[in-house]
Enzyme design. Sequence first.
Site, mmCIF file in Angstrom:
data_model
loop_
_atom_site.group_PDB
_atom_site.id
_atom_site.type_symbol
_atom_site.label_atom_id
_atom_site.label_comp_id
_atom_site.label_asym_id
_atom_site.label_seq_id
_atom_site.Cartn_x
_atom_site.Cartn_y
_atom_site.Cartn_z
ATOM 1 C CD GLU A 15 1.313 -5.055 2.733
ATOM 2 O OE1 GLU A 15 2.333 -4.211 3.181
ATOM 3 O OE2 GLU A 15 1.393 -6.243 2.630
ATOM 4 C CG ASP A 49 0.125 -7.888 -1.475
ATOM 5 O OD1 ASP A 49 1.352 -7.583 -0.898
ATOM 6 O OD2 ASP A 49 -0.453 -8.737 -1.474
ATOM 7 C CG LEU A 67 19.793 -4.202 4.275
ATOM 8 C CD1 LEU A 67 19.642 -3.497 2.922
ATOM 9 C CD2 LEU A 67 20.908 -3.669 5.137
ATOM 10 C CB VAL A 107 9.824 -10.944 7.287
ATOM 11 C CG1 VAL A 107 10.405 -11.951 6.729
ATOM 12 C CG2 VAL A 107 8.149 -10.922 6.823
ATOM 13 N N GLY A 108 11.883 -9.558 9.369
ATOM 14 C CA GLY A 108 13.213 -9.407 9.563
ATOM 15 C C GLY A 108 13.654 -9.839 11.014
ATOM 16 C CE LYS A 157 1.771 -10.960 -2.058
ATOM 17 N NZ LYS A 157 0.746 -11.065 -1.054
HETATM 18 P P1 NDP Z 1 7.726 -4.255 8.622
HETATM 19 O O1 NDP Z 1 7.135 -2.943 7.944
HETATM 20 O O2 NDP Z 1 7.184 -4.989 9.430
HETATM 21 O O3 NDP Z 1 9.476 -4.139 8.665
HETATM 22 C C1 NDP Z 1 10.287 -3.303 7.940
HETATM 23 C C2 NDP Z 1 11.297 -3.024 8.755
HETATM 24 O O4 NDP Z 1 12.350 -2.322 8.098
HETATM 25 C C3 NDP Z 1 11.430 -2.358 10.152
HETATM 26 O O5 NDP Z 1 12.429 -3.115 10.956
HETATM 27 C C4 NDP Z 1 11.902 -0.893 9.638
HETATM 28 O O6 NDP Z 1 12.650 -0.448 10.794
HETATM 29 C C5 NDP Z 1 12.912 -1.460 8.752
HETATM 30 N N1 NDP Z 1 13.055 -0.225 7.848
HETATM 31 C C6 NDP Z 1 12.021 0.366 7.109
HETATM 32 N N2 NDP Z 1 12.486 1.648 6.179
HETATM 33 C C7 NDP Z 1 13.842 1.695 6.749
HETATM 34 C C8 NDP Z 1 14.777 2.676 6.419
HETATM 35 N N3 NDP Z 1 14.797 3.417 5.499
HETATM 36 N N4 NDP Z 1 16.110 2.538 6.812
HETATM 37 C C9 NDP Z 1 16.269 1.644 7.917
HETATM 38 N N5 NDP Z 1 15.165 0.484 8.312
HETATM 39 C C10 NDP Z 1 14.255 0.545 7.806
HETATM 40 O O7 NDP Z 1 7.846 -5.211 7.296
HETATM 41 P P2 NDP Z 1 7.544 -6.877 7.195
HETATM 42 O O8 NDP Z 1 8.707 -7.497 7.970
HETATM 43 O O9 NDP Z 1 6.209 -7.024 7.096
HETATM 44 O O10 NDP Z 1 8.135 -6.805 5.348
HETATM 45 C C11 NDP Z 1 9.288 -6.971 5.109
HETATM 46 C C12 NDP Z 1 9.228 -7.174 3.497
HETATM 47 O O11 NDP Z 1 8.784 -8.504 3.372
HETATM 48 C C13 NDP Z 1 8.374 -6.346 2.630
HETATM 49 O O12 NDP Z 1 9.172 -6.195 1.556
HETATM 50 C C14 NDP Z 1 7.321 -7.240 2.382
HETATM 51 O O13 NDP Z 1 6.267 -6.964 1.561
HETATM 52 C C15 NDP Z 1 7.446 -8.513 2.565
HETATM 53 N N6 NDP Z 1 6.875 -9.588 2.911
HETATM 54 C C16 NDP Z 1 6.011 -9.512 4.073
HETATM 55 C C17 NDP Z 1 5.264 -10.572 4.485
HETATM 56 C C18 NDP Z 1 4.570 -10.578 5.788
HETATM 57 O O14 NDP Z 1 3.872 -11.602 6.071
HETATM 58 N N7 NDP Z 1 4.804 -9.479 6.657
HETATM 59 C C19 NDP Z 1 5.010 -11.673 3.592
HETATM 60 C C20 NDP Z 1 5.660 -11.780 2.427
HETATM 61 C C21 NDP Z 1 6.481 -10.753 1.841
HETATM 62 P P3 NDP Z 1 12.053 -0.145 12.238
HETATM 63 O O15 NDP Z 1 11.722 -1.348 12.846
HETATM 64 O O16 NDP Z 1 12.873 0.867 13.169
HETATM 65 O O17 NDP Z 1 10.857 0.696 11.885
HETATM 66 N N1 HSE Z 2 -0.536 -8.044 2.519
HETATM 67 C C1 HSE Z 2 -0.011 -9.233 2.007
HETATM 68 C C2 HSE Z 2 -1.190 -10.165 1.874
HETATM 69 C C3 HSE Z 2 1.158 -9.688 3.144
HETATM 70 O O1 HSE Z 2 -2.317 -9.851 2.591
HETATM 71 O O2 HSE Z 2 -1.107 -11.340 1.456
HETATM 72 C C4 HSE Z 2 1.953 -10.903 2.143
HETATM 73 O O3 HSE Z 2 2.381 -10.747 0.931
#
Ligand code: NDP
Ligand code: HSE
Length: 434
Positions: free
Chosen positions: A191, A202, A12, A17-18, A206
């Site tokens: 963010e 944030d 999801l 990250v995804g 944590k």
């Molecule tokens: P992003 O905002 O880059 O990506 C979110 C993804 O989720 C997108 O692909 C978006 O779709 C999808 N999405 C969001 N809402 C919906 C919805 N309602 N239905 C379907 N798809 C949805 O987030 P990150 O990858 O940065 O972060 C993901 C998680 O990991 C968060 O919880 C974050 O806190 C955590 N995290 C992130 C870190 C980082 O360095 N980025 C580090 C540690 C934890 P679309 O692409 O189509 O918009």
């Molecule tokens: N906003 C967060 C940070 C991303 O700056 O550390 C990682 O959780």
Amino acid sequence: MIDHRRLRVALLGAGSVGSQVANLLLTQASELSERAGADLELAGIAVRDVDAARDVDLPRELLTTDAESLIVGADIVIELMGGIEPARTHILAALNSGADVVTGNKALLATHGAEIFDAADQLGASVSYEAAVAGAIPIIRPLKDSLAGDRIQRIFGIVNGSTNFILDKMDREGLSAEEAQRIATDLGYLEADPTLDLEGYDAAQKAAILASLAFHTHVSLDDVHREGIENITADMIDGARRAGFTIKLLAVCERLEGEDGESISVRVYPALISREHPLASVHGGNNAVFVEAAAAGDLMFYGAGAGGIQTASAIMGDVVSAARRHIAGGVGVGESPRQSLPTAPIGRIMTRYQVTLEVADEPGVLAQISGIVSEAGVSVATVEQTPSSDAEGRAHIVIGTHRAREQALSDTVARLAESDVVERVVSVLRVEGE
Ligand code: NDP
Ligand code: HSE
């Protein structure tokens, strides 16, 4: 031995990250299947917009906007959407349908963790969240497993990379807060809602997760005392440097002993750290967490606290573990039994402080200030006055205290602010790491 029945993995989210997690699942499938003990089949990826540009090219046929259908029949659900809803509903649905869950969602766990962990316990499933704190750094599993037999006294460290980047730029390059924040924004460190980083939310999320694990007590975001870096100026960084300190946004989780028994303090604030302390050398967007345990002593965990591919590493570790558990059967490893330790108010904590006052540069001022401070029972360790350089004859006095209780210190600062000799309380900073 590989179980060829295959495990269906539903992803999801395909953001920072995804998309990296999807890429690893697709490009390292054979290696992962050897390690996991079964083939990991990426069944689909739920996103908001299937046509959105992605960091990594992903097969179009895997993308869907129908997360609900994707979850049905999945063995492992990886939640990387972020936010509270619909992530919460999807995770509960995944657990209810028999899947193990892997997530990096600190916002969700810090607010609805109890509900999600209870559901997992009742359903015999697992929820893994190594990525939720400090990105790539293994800190959740060490607290949950490796240190489960020890008694943790204190955790403190840098758990927010973007604010560390900003403070580090200000400290090492003499930039203003605005300049450093602009660079952090341009590099994509902050963010989407920058107040989550700048105002300490944030880091507080944590801290709540770390404290819950360390003290076997449910700690939520509301239990965390939170101050951000929005009031930290270049002058404060400069003053800290001259006194041998640097300023870092710290998360502190501490066990307190009192006459009425044990309690815990969980807090996030910018604090002075000696330039000799290892945390002072944590530069850029890196994170570092210190754990003080009764038997193990002091442990330090350091590395990348954010970043798509770095965080994907932590997610993949959890996915491999979840796959092994799924193959082996049995119930998931739940959260440790709750001790329900109360959270102490911020006034209970003890630390050293540095208070900077703007005063009239006149005879007798220093004596009056010292009098107010000592009357309140706060012991002064150092006093330094910078001579007046402005036309109005104002000077700065920097008072360093010995360890004092926060309540006594804040009462003292209130009295100083009201006194005739103090024009302005410039800053009050705690000193940590001593
Ligand atoms: P992003 O905002 O880059 O990506 C979110 C993804 O989720 C997108 O692909 C978006 O779709 C999808 N999405 C969001 N809402 C919906 C919805 N309602 N239905 C379907 N798809 C949805 O987030 P990150 O990858 O940065 O972060 C993901 C998680 O990991 C968060 O919880 C974050 O806190 C955590 N995290 C992130 C870190 C980082 O360095 N980025 C580090 C540690 C934890 P679309 O692409 O189509 O918009
Ligand atoms: N906003 C967060 C940070 C991303 O700056 O550390 C990682 O959780």
